[in-house]
Design a protein around this motif. Structure first.
Motif, mmCIF file in Angstrom:
data_model
loop_
_atom_site.group_PDB
_atom_site.id
_atom_site.type_symbol
_atom_site.label_atom_id
_atom_site.label_comp_id
_atom_site.label_asym_id
_atom_site.label_seq_id
_atom_site.Cartn_x
_atom_site.Cartn_y
_atom_site.Cartn_z
ATOM 1 N N ARG A 215 0.829 -1.208 0.000
ATOM 2 C CA ARG A 215 0.000 0.000 0.000
ATOM 3 C C ARG A 215 0.862 1.256 0.000
ATOM 4 O O ARG A 215 0.524 2.269 -0.599
ATOM 5 C CB ARG A 215 -0.950 -0.012 1.210
ATOM 6 C CG ARG A 215 -2.168 -0.890 0.993
ATOM 7 C CD ARG A 215 -3.202 -0.669 2.078
ATOM 8 N NE ARG A 215 -2.825 -1.268 3.348
ATOM 9 C CZ ARG A 215 -3.027 -2.536 3.673
ATOM 10 N NH1 ARG A 215 -3.587 -3.352 2.798
ATOM 11 N NH2 ARG A 215 -2.678 -3.003 4.849
ATOM 12 N N VAL A 249 -7.805 3.575 5.074
ATOM 13 C CA VAL A 249 -7.968 2.524 4.068
ATOM 14 C C VAL A 249 -7.429 1.202 4.593
ATOM 15 O O VAL A 249 -8.057 0.146 4.438
ATOM 16 C CB VAL A 249 -7.247 2.921 2.756
ATOM 17 C CG1 VAL A 249 -7.247 1.747 1.783
ATOM 18 C CG2 VAL A 249 -7.925 4.132 2.129
ATOM 19 N N ASP A 250 -6.272 1.253 5.247
ATOM 20 C CA ASP A 250 -5.658 0.044 5.798
ATOM 21 C C ASP A 250 -6.595 -0.655 6.775
ATOM 22 O O ASP A 250 -6.750 -1.884 6.745
ATOM 23 C CB ASP A 250 -4.354 0.407 6.506
ATOM 24 C CG ASP A 250 -3.819 -0.718 7.369
ATOM 25 O OD1 ASP A 250 -3.199 -1.640 6.818
ATOM 26 O OD2 ASP A 250 -4.055 -0.683 8.594
ATOM 27 N N PHE A 252 -9.912 -0.620 7.014
ATOM 28 C CA PHE A 252 -11.067 -1.266 6.388
ATOM 29 C C PHE A 252 -10.666 -2.350 5.399
ATOM 30 O O PHE A 252 -11.443 -3.279 5.153
ATOM 31 C CB PHE A 252 -11.952 -0.216 5.719
ATOM 32 C CG PHE A 252 -12.766 0.582 6.696
ATOM 33 C CD1 PHE A 252 -13.877 0.028 7.297
ATOM 34 C CD2 PHE A 252 -12.401 1.877 7.031
ATOM 35 C CE1 PHE A 252 -14.629 0.750 8.221
ATOM 36 C CE2 PHE A 252 -13.138 2.607 7.952
ATOM 37 C CZ PHE A 252 -14.251 2.044 8.552
ATOM 38 N N VAL A 253 -9.440 -2.274 4.852
ATOM 39 C CA VAL A 253 -8.958 -3.371 4.011
ATOM 40 C C VAL A 253 -8.746 -4.618 4.863
ATOM 41 O O VAL A 253 -9.073 -5.734 4.456
ATOM 42 C CB VAL A 253 -7.638 -2.973 3.308
ATOM 43 C CG1 VAL A 253 -6.943 -4.207 2.727
ATOM 44 C CG2 VAL A 253 -7.929 -1.976 2.193
ATOM 45 N N ARG A 254 -8.231 -4.437 6.075
ATOM 46 C CA ARG A 254 -7.961 -5.578 6.944
ATOM 47 C C ARG A 254 -9.224 -6.160 7.566
ATOM 48 O O ARG A 254 -9.353 -7.367 7.731
ATOM 49 C CB ARG A 254 -6.983 -5.174 8.053
ATOM 50 C CG ARG A 254 -5.558 -5.004 7.566
ATOM 51 C CD ARG A 254 -4.584 -4.753 8.706
ATOM 52 N NE ARG A 254 -4.788 -3.462 9.351
ATOM 53 C CZ ARG A 254 -5.058 -3.297 10.651
ATOM 54 N NH1 ARG A 254 -5.189 -4.356 11.438
ATOM 55 N NH2 ARG A 254 -5.201 -2.089 11.159
ATOM 56 N N PHE A 255 -10.195 -5.298 7.927
ATOM 57 C CA PHE A 255 -11.375 -5.789 8.643
ATOM 58 C C PHE A 255 -12.663 -5.748 7.828
ATOM 59 O O PHE A 255 -13.676 -6.308 8.256
ATOM 60 C CB PHE A 255 -11.568 -4.983 9.941
ATOM 61 C CG PHE A 255 -10.484 -5.209 10.947
ATOM 62 C CD1 PHE A 255 -10.389 -6.392 11.643
ATOM 63 C CD2 PHE A 255 -9.525 -4.227 11.191
ATOM 64 C CE1 PHE A 255 -9.385 -6.611 12.571
ATOM 65 C CE2 PHE A 255 -8.506 -4.427 12.107
ATOM 66 C CZ PHE A 255 -8.437 -5.622 12.799
ATOM 67 N N ARG A 256 -12.641 -5.063 6.681
ATOM 68 C CA ARG A 256 -13.804 -4.972 5.796
ATOM 69 C C ARG A 256 -15.042 -4.513 6.564
ATOM 70 O O ARG A 256 -14.959 -3.580 7.348
ATOM 71 C CB ARG A 256 -14.017 -6.306 5.070
ATOM 72 C CG ARG A 256 -12.797 -6.712 4.232
ATOM 73 C CD ARG A 256 -13.035 -7.944 3.394
ATOM 74 N NE ARG A 256 -11.825 -8.328 2.674
ATOM 75 C CZ ARG A 256 -11.407 -7.781 1.546
ATOM 76 N NH1 ARG A 256 -12.132 -6.809 0.989
ATOM 77 N NH2 ARG A 256 -10.293 -8.168 0.961
ATOM 78 N N TRP A 257 -16.193 -5.169 6.384
ATOM 79 C CA TRP A 257 -17.433 -4.695 7.009
ATOM 80 C C TRP A 257 -17.372 -4.782 8.532
ATOM 81 O O TRP A 257 -18.064 -4.023 9.239
ATOM 82 C CB TRP A 257 -18.629 -5.511 6.506
ATOM 83 C CG TRP A 257 -18.604 -6.954 6.941
ATOM 84 C CD1 TRP A 257 -18.064 -8.009 6.292
ATOM 85 C CD2 TRP A 257 -19.133 -7.472 8.167
ATOM 86 N NE1 TRP A 257 -18.211 -9.170 7.011
ATOM 87 C CE2 TRP A 257 -18.875 -8.868 8.168
ATOM 88 C CE3 TRP A 257 -19.814 -6.910 9.253
ATOM 89 C CZ2 TRP A 257 -19.259 -9.711 9.217
ATOM 90 C CZ3 TRP A 257 -20.189 -7.741 10.301
ATOM 91 C CH2 TRP A 257 -19.916 -9.123 10.278
ATOM 92 N N GLY A 259 -15.089 -3.745 10.249
ATOM 93 C CA GLY A 259 -14.525 -2.489 10.717
ATOM 94 C C GLY A 259 -15.580 -1.534 11.257
ATOM 95 O O GLY A 259 -15.353 -0.841 12.246
ATOM 96 N N TYR A 464 -15.838 -12.947 16.352
ATOM 97 C CA TYR A 464 -14.967 -12.685 15.205
ATOM 98 C C TYR A 464 -13.509 -13.010 15.547
ATOM 99 O O TYR A 464 -12.770 -13.528 14.713
ATOM 100 C CB TYR A 464 -15.093 -11.217 14.792
ATOM 101 C CG TYR A 464 -14.211 -10.830 13.623
ATOM 102 C CD1 TYR A 464 -14.582 -11.130 12.313
ATOM 103 C CD2 TYR A 464 -12.997 -10.180 13.835
ATOM 104 C CE1 TYR A 464 -13.770 -10.785 11.242
ATOM 105 C CE2 TYR A 464 -12.184 -9.825 12.775
ATOM 106 C CZ TYR A 464 -12.570 -10.132 11.472
ATOM 107 O OH TYR A 464 -11.765 -9.787 10.426
#
Length: 478
Positions: A215, A249-250, A252-257, A259, A464
Motif C-alpha cells: 500500500r 484505508v488500511d 477497512f482493508v484488513r477488517f472490511r465490514w 470495521g 470474530y
C-alpha cells in the motif's frame, strides 16, 4: 505450543519493556487531573466563579480531538531530535518538556488576577499531554510483541493511576500544607520521571508488514501522477494521502465490514462509565462526605483497587487474549454503577458502602482498562500506529463526553419528575430509595443501562476474534 504456567505468566511483569511502561504510564497520567479537577479546586479556592470553572473544563476537548494532529506525530520528523532519539522518543521528549514547563508556568499564575494566562498555560499542558499520548501509544505498541500487550497495558495503567493519585490527593495535600503554587511546582518536578525514562529506553524498531509495504508503494505511484505540480503542493498532497488516507484505508482493508462493527463498539464501550463519572464528585458531597473522606477513599484506596484490577486484567489477557474478555469487561464496568445506586438509595454518608462501591467500580475499571487497551493495540497496523490508535481512543471518549454534559440535567429531571412516571415510581418504592437522592439513584441505574449497546456488540466482536491464539500460547516475538 502449550500455554505457559501461572508462575511464568506472573513473571512476565519482570520483563524490561513491561517495567518501562510503569514509568511511561506515570508520565501519561500526571498532567490529566492537573488541568481538570485539581485545577478546578485551585480555582475554587481562589474564588473563581463556578460558571468560569465550567468553561475552563473545555480544555479537555483537546484529548478528544487528538486524532486531528496524530498523522503529524506519526509521520513528521523533528529537527535534530529525531536524528538523536528516533521517531517516537523525539515526540515523547518534546511533549514531556511541554508538560513540565507548562506546569511550572501555571505555578506562577494567580487565578484571581491572571486567569487568562493560567488557562493558556493549561491548554499548552493539555495539548502536550495529548501529543504525548499519541506518541506513547505508538511507542508501546511498536516496542512490544502481542504476547506482551496485556502486561504492558497493566503496568501502564498502574503507573497512570499512581500519577493520578499524586496529581489529585498529593497536590491537595501539598496545597493544604504549603500553597497551590508550590503544589504545581512539585508536579512539574514529577514530569522529570517521563523525561528521564524517554532518554534511557531504546527506540522501538519500525516494523512494516508486506501488505502495508504494497500500500505504501501505491503512495509512490500516486505521487507520480502529480509530477507536474509544484513540489511543495505535490508533497502536501502525497503526505495527506500517505498519512491520513492510508491509515483509514488500511483499517477497512484488513477488517472490511467488521470495521464498522468495531468502530461502533469502540465508541460505545465507555458510554456507561464517563457520564457516571461526571456526577460522582457532586454526589459524594451531596451525601455529606467531606473532601478528606473523598480523597482517602476515592483517590487513595480507589487507586489501589484500580491497580489491582489492571494487574488482574493484564494476567488474564496474557492467558486468554483480550477479545475473550470483552463481554465480561462491559458487564463489570456497567454493573459496577449499581453499587452507587445502592449508596444513593441509602441516602446517608455511609463510609463502608462508599468503600465497597469504590472498590467494585475501580477494580472493574482497572480490569476493563487493561483488556481494552490490549484489544485496541491489536487492531492497529504498526505502520500507522499513532494515527489509528489516536482515532480509536478519541472515538472511545467523545460520545461519553457529549452525553456526560447532560448528566446534571438528567439528575435534576429525575429528582423532580420521576414520581410522575409509574414505572420509575414503582422502582423507587421497591428499592426503598431515599426521596432526597432519588434522582441520583435512577441516574446510576440509567448509566448501567447505557452499557447494553456495548454488551450486544461485544458478543459478535468476541466471535470474530474467537479463533485467535492467546498471547500465553505464543512464543515471544510472534
Amino acid at each position: 505450543m502449550p500455554a505457559r504456567g501461572w508462575r511464568e505468566t506472573a513473571a512476565i511483569y519482570a520483563h524490561p519493556r513491561v517495567v518501562t511502561f510503569l514509568f511511561l504510564g506515570f508520565s501519561a497520567g500526571l498532567p490529566f487531573l492537573l488541568v481538570f479537577s485539581t485545577l478546578s479546586a485551585w480555582m475554587k479556592r481562589s474564588d473563581v466563579s463556578l460558571a468560569t470553572i465550567g468553561f475552563a473544563s473545555w480544555i479537555g476537548i483537546t484529548y478528544s480531538i487528538k486524532f486531528v494532529w496524530s498523522p503529524v506525530v506519526d509521520r513528521v520528523p523533528l529537527p535534530l531530535l529525531t536524528r538523536w532519539l528516533g521517531r517516537r522518543r523525539a515526540w515523547l521528549l518534546l511533549s514531556q518538556a511541554g508538560i513540565g514547563l507548562g506546569l511550572l508556568a501555571m505555578s506562577f499564575c494567580d487565578p484571581r488576577t491572571e486567569l487568562a494566562l493560567l488557562v493558556t498555560f493549561s491548554v499548552i499542558v493539555a495539548f502536550s499531554s495529548a501529543t504525548q499520548d499519541i506518541a506513547l501509544d505508538a511507542f508501546r505498541i511498536e516496542a512490544t510483541d502481542k504476547s506482551l500487550q496485556g502486561p504492558t497495558a497493566a503496568t501502564y495503567q498502574l503507573g497512570y493511576r499512581i500519577a493520578v493519585l499524586i496529581a489529585s490527593a498529593g497536590a491537595l495535600y501539598v496545597a493544604a500544607f504549603y500553597s497551590w503554587p508550590v503544589a504545581y511546582q512539585a508536579m512539574a518536578a514529577f514530569a522529570l520521571v517521563g523525561i528521564v525514562t524517554t532518554l534511557v529506553v531504546s527506540e522501538p524498531p519500525k516494523r512494516i508488514e508486506v501488505a502495508t509495504e504494497e500500500r505504501e508503494a501505491k503512495v509512490s505511484e500516486f505521487a507520480g501522477r502529480y509530477a507536474q505540480l509544484h513540489p511543495a503542493l505535490r508533497n502536501a498532497i502525497v503526505w495527506i494521502y500517505g498519512a491520513i488516507v492510508c491509515p483509514f484505508v488500511d483499517f477497512f482493508v484488513r477488517f472490511r465490514w467488521v470495521g464498522v462493527l468495531l468502530l461502533a463498539f469502540i465508541a460505545l464501550f465507555r458510554l456507561c462509565d464517563i457520564p457516571m463519572g461526571v456526577m460522582a464528585y457532586p454526589f459524594y458531597l451531596g451525601l455529606g462526605f467531606d473532601e478528606l473522606q473523598i480523597a482517602n477513599i476515592s483517590k487513595i484506596f480507589g487507586s489501589v483497587m484500580t491497580g489491582l484490577g489492571a494487574l488482574l486484567g493484564g494476567v488474564l489477557v496474557f492467558r486468554l487474549g483480550p477479545a475473550r474478555l470483552l463481554v465480561l469487561s462491559v458487564i463489570l464496568i456497567a454493573g459496577s454503577n449499581l453499587t452507587f445506586a445502592w449508596l444513593s438509595a441509602l441516602g446517608r454518608a455511609d463510609s463502608l458502602v462508599l468503600t465497597i462501591a469504590i472498590s467494585v467500580d475501580n477494580l472493574a475499571g482497572g480490569f476493563s482498562g487493561s483488556v481494552f487497551i490490549a484489544f485496541l493495540s491489536g487492531l492497529t497496523n504498526t505502520a500507522y500506529t499513532a494515527t489509528q490508535y489516536a482515532l480509536f481512543t478519541s472515538l472511545m471518549l467523545l460520545p461519553g463526553k457529549i452525553l456526560g454534559g447532560y448528566s446534571g440535567v438528567i439528575v435534576e429531571w429525575l429528582q423532580a419528575s420521576a414520581r410522575d412516571v409509574p414505572v420509575l415510581a414503582a422502582l423507587l418504592d421497591w428499592m426503598n430509595a431515599a426521596p432526597k437522592y432519588q434522582g441520583f439513584t435512577l441516574f446510576f441505574i440509567y448509566t448501567t443501562l447505557l452499557g447494553l449497546p456495548a454488551l450486544l456488540l461485544a458478543i459478535p466482536v468476541n466471535r470474530y476474534f474467537a479463533k485467535e491464539t492467546p498471547p500465553s500460547a505464543k512464543k515471544e516475538g510472534q
